[in-house]
Design an enzyme around this catalytic site. Structure first.
Site, PDB file in Angstrom:
ATOM      1  N   ASP A  29      -0.932   7.818   1.580  1.00 47.10           N
ATOM      2  CA  ASP A  29      -2.185   8.063   2.283  1.00 47.10           C
ATOM      3  C   ASP A  29      -2.372   9.559   2.569  1.00 47.10           C
ATOM      4  OD1 ASP A  29      -4.538   7.320   3.379  1.00 47.10           O
ATOM      5  OD2 ASP A  29      -3.711   6.539   5.247  1.00 47.10           O
ATOM      6  N   GLY A  32      -7.272  12.463   0.401  1.00 52.63           N
ATOM      7  CA  GLY A  32      -8.621  12.950   0.695  1.00 52.63           C
ATOM      8  C   GLY A  32      -8.587  14.027   1.764  1.00 52.63           C
ATOM      9  N   ARG A  42     -12.225  15.421  -3.164  1.00 50.63           N
ATOM     10  CA  ARG A  42     -11.178  14.414  -2.951  1.00 50.63           C
ATOM     11  C   ARG A  42     -10.350  14.175  -4.208  1.00 50.63           C
ATOM     12  NH1 ARG A  42     -11.387  11.001   1.244  1.00 50.63           N
ATOM     13  NH2 ARG A  42     -10.636   9.288  -0.020  1.00 50.63           N
ATOM     14  N   ASN A  77      -9.904  -1.131  -2.004  1.00 54.56           N
ATOM     15  CA  ASN A  77     -10.336   0.198  -2.479  1.00 54.56           C
ATOM     16  C   ASN A  77     -11.582   0.151  -3.369  1.00 54.56           C
ATOM     17  OD1 ASN A  77      -6.974   1.626  -2.739  1.00 54.56           O
ATOM     18  ND2 ASN A  77      -8.469   1.772  -1.090  1.00 54.56           N
ATOM     19  N   TRP A  78     -11.950  -1.043  -3.860  1.00 55.82           N
ATOM     20  CA  TRP A  78     -13.185  -1.149  -4.662  1.00 55.82           C
ATOM     21  C   TRP A  78     -14.397  -0.739  -3.844  1.00 55.82           C
ATOM     22  CZ3 TRP A  78     -12.614  -1.707  -9.717  1.00 55.82           C
ATOM     23  CH2 TRP A  78     -11.518  -2.417 -10.227  1.00 55.82           C
ATOM     24  N   ARG A 203      -0.213   1.296  10.125  1.00 53.12           N
ATOM     25  CA  ARG A 203      -0.557  -0.056   9.678  1.00 53.12           C
ATOM     26  C   ARG A 203      -0.045  -0.258   8.255  1.00 53.12           C
ATOM     27  NH1 ARG A 203      -5.582   2.514  10.705  1.00 53.12           N
ATOM     28  NH2 ARG A 203      -6.306   3.541   8.814  1.00 53.12           N
ATOM     29  N   SER A 205      -1.809  -2.264   5.981  1.00 48.73           N
ATOM     30  CA  SER A 205      -2.962  -2.338   5.084  1.00 48.73           C
ATOM     31  C   SER A 205      -2.832  -3.344   3.938  1.00 48.73           C
ATOM     32  CB  SER A 205      -3.268  -0.939   4.504  1.00 48.73           C
ATOM     33  OG  SER A 205      -3.519  -0.033   5.531  1.00 48.73           O
TER      34      SER A 205
HETATM   35  C1  FPP Z   1      -4.946   7.267  -0.466  1.00 48.52           C
HETATM   36  O1  FPP Z   1      -5.452   8.502  -0.029  1.00 48.52           O
HETATM   37  C2  FPP Z   1      -4.691   7.293  -1.908  1.00 48.52           C
HETATM   38  C3  FPP Z   1      -5.207   6.429  -2.843  1.00 48.52           C
HETATM   39  C4  FPP Z   1      -6.088   5.298  -2.523  1.00 48.52           C
HETATM   40  C5  FPP Z   1      -4.916   6.569  -4.286  1.00 48.52           C
HETATM   41  C6  FPP Z   1      -3.515   6.969  -4.575  1.00 48.52           C
HETATM   42  C7  FPP Z   1      -3.329   7.101  -6.023  1.00 48.52           C
HETATM   43  C8  FPP Z   1      -2.577   8.025  -6.613  1.00 48.52           C
HETATM   44  C9  FPP Z   1      -1.832   9.070  -5.875  1.00 48.52           C
HETATM   45  C10 FPP Z   1      -2.449   8.015  -8.092  1.00 48.52           C
HETATM   46  C11 FPP Z   1      -1.279   7.178  -8.541  1.00 48.52           C
HETATM   47  C12 FPP Z   1      -1.225   7.137 -10.014  1.00 48.52           C
HETATM   48  C13 FPP Z   1      -0.465   6.287 -10.772  1.00 48.52           C
HETATM   49  C14 FPP Z   1      -0.524   6.355 -12.238  1.00 48.52           C
HETATM   50  C15 FPP Z   1       0.405   5.273 -10.178  1.00 48.52           C
HETATM   51  P1  FPP Z   1      -6.912   8.526   0.629  1.00 48.52           P
HETATM   52  O2  FPP Z   1      -7.890   8.772  -0.444  1.00 48.52           O
HETATM   53  O3  FPP Z   1      -7.114   7.254   1.395  1.00 48.52           O
HETATM   54  O4  FPP Z   1      -6.798   9.743   1.591  1.00 48.52           O
HETATM   55  P2  FPP Z   1      -7.568   9.884   2.983  1.00 48.52           P
HETATM   56  O5  FPP Z   1      -7.094   8.778   3.860  1.00 48.52           O
HETATM   57  O6  FPP Z   1      -7.137  11.236   3.466  1.00 48.52           O
HETATM   58  O7  FPP Z   1      -9.037   9.807   2.690  1.00 48.52           O
END
Ligand code: FPP
Length: 249
Positions: A29, A32, A42, A77-78, A203, A205
């Site tokens: 996490d 972003g 992001r 996440n969709w 959490r 999630s």
């Molecule tokens: C959460 O950060 C991250 C994700 C939903 C995507 C994570 C995916 C990768 C790091 C790529 C993995 C790749 C492979 C091939 C396995 P967030 O976007 O929720 O961050 P935020 O909470 O700060 O907005």
């Protein structure tokens, strides 16, 4: 000539090799937020997140941890903006294609958990090839949770079991925890010993709900793109200070 420090390449001396987690799971996490703090889109956070994951996988292998599971995309996440969902799908596909040879050489066995059926066909094909090509590797097991949700996983297991009962292939009184586990995406994989979540959220999630019944939780404020070997060392150190009782006294 200065030599590059090999700090933390080997298992740090203050960690007990006998008491390492066999299976580490991560909720990655903060991509972003990491990007936002730097005035970047992001998507740059997700790109950096891939580098972090790659380095963690290498570290787990170096330090003798058998299984790493990463929560790459949840069923929830969709509901992110379409642009971000599309970016993530394209990123996974690119990364899989780009890293497959290296993973094969490094002895990584890759597997996926989740409902892969709604993923783009080209991504499903990359996944199929990656699983097939690495299936005999022995170095480390790397599990990617993709379109994964713990509740959905438990429900699909219930449906499959009910179907077996309905067909007369399974008796009600035969259903126990061991049988139930065979119907989960994680059949045959040991439960995580340690869950690491970055960016401070307390959490789980919808991640590995059944499997994490006795998993030790470690939450760090560090954002995922900055979770490096030093941070991982800290998490393992914390884990080794704990006394796992599994309900006993
Ligand atoms: C959460 O950060 C991250 C994700 C939903 C995507 C994570 C995916 C990768 C790091 C790529 C993995 C790749 C492979 C091939 C396995 P967030 O976007 O929720 O961050 P935020 O909470 O700060 O907005």
């Amino acid at each position: 000539m200065t030599t590059k420090p090999t700090v933390l390449r080997d298992l740090p001396a203050d960690l007990d090799v006998q008491r390492l987690p066999k299976h580490v799971a991560v909720i990655m996490d903060g991509n972003g937020r990491w990007a936002k703090e730097r005035g970047l889109p992001r998507s740059m956070g997700h790109r950096r997140g891939v580098d972090t994951l790659k380095e963690l996988l290498r570290c787990c292998k170096d330090w003798g941890i058998q299984t790493l599971t990463a929560y790459a995309f949840s069923t929830e996440n969709w509901s992110r903006p379409l642009e971000e969902v599309d970016f993530l799908m394209a990123l996974f596909e690119r990364v899989l294609r780009r890293e497959l040879r290296e993973m094969t050489q490094e002895g990584v066995r890759i597997n996926f958990v989740g409902d892969l059926s709604p993923l783009p066909a080209s991504l499903r094909e990359e996944i199929r090839q990656a699983v097939e090509q690495t299936r005999n590797n022995q170095g480390i097991q790397f599990i990617v949770a993709k379109n994964y949700g713990g509740r959905g996983e438990i429900l699909q297991a219930c449906r499959a079991i009910a179907d077996q009962v309905q067909q007369g292939l399974l008796q009600l009184d035969e259903i126990n925890e061991a049988i139930f586990e065979q119907y989960l995406y994680t059949a045959g994989i040991c439960d995580p010993d340690l869950l690491i979540r970055t960016s401070g959220e307390m959490r789980i999630s919808n991640f590995l709900l059944w499997q994490m019944a006795y998993t030790e939780l470690y939450v760090t404020e560090t954002l995922w793109p900055e979770f490096d070997r030093i941070e991982f060392h800290r998490a393992l150190h914390d884990y080794q200070r704990r006394h796992r009782r599994f309900g006993r006294i």
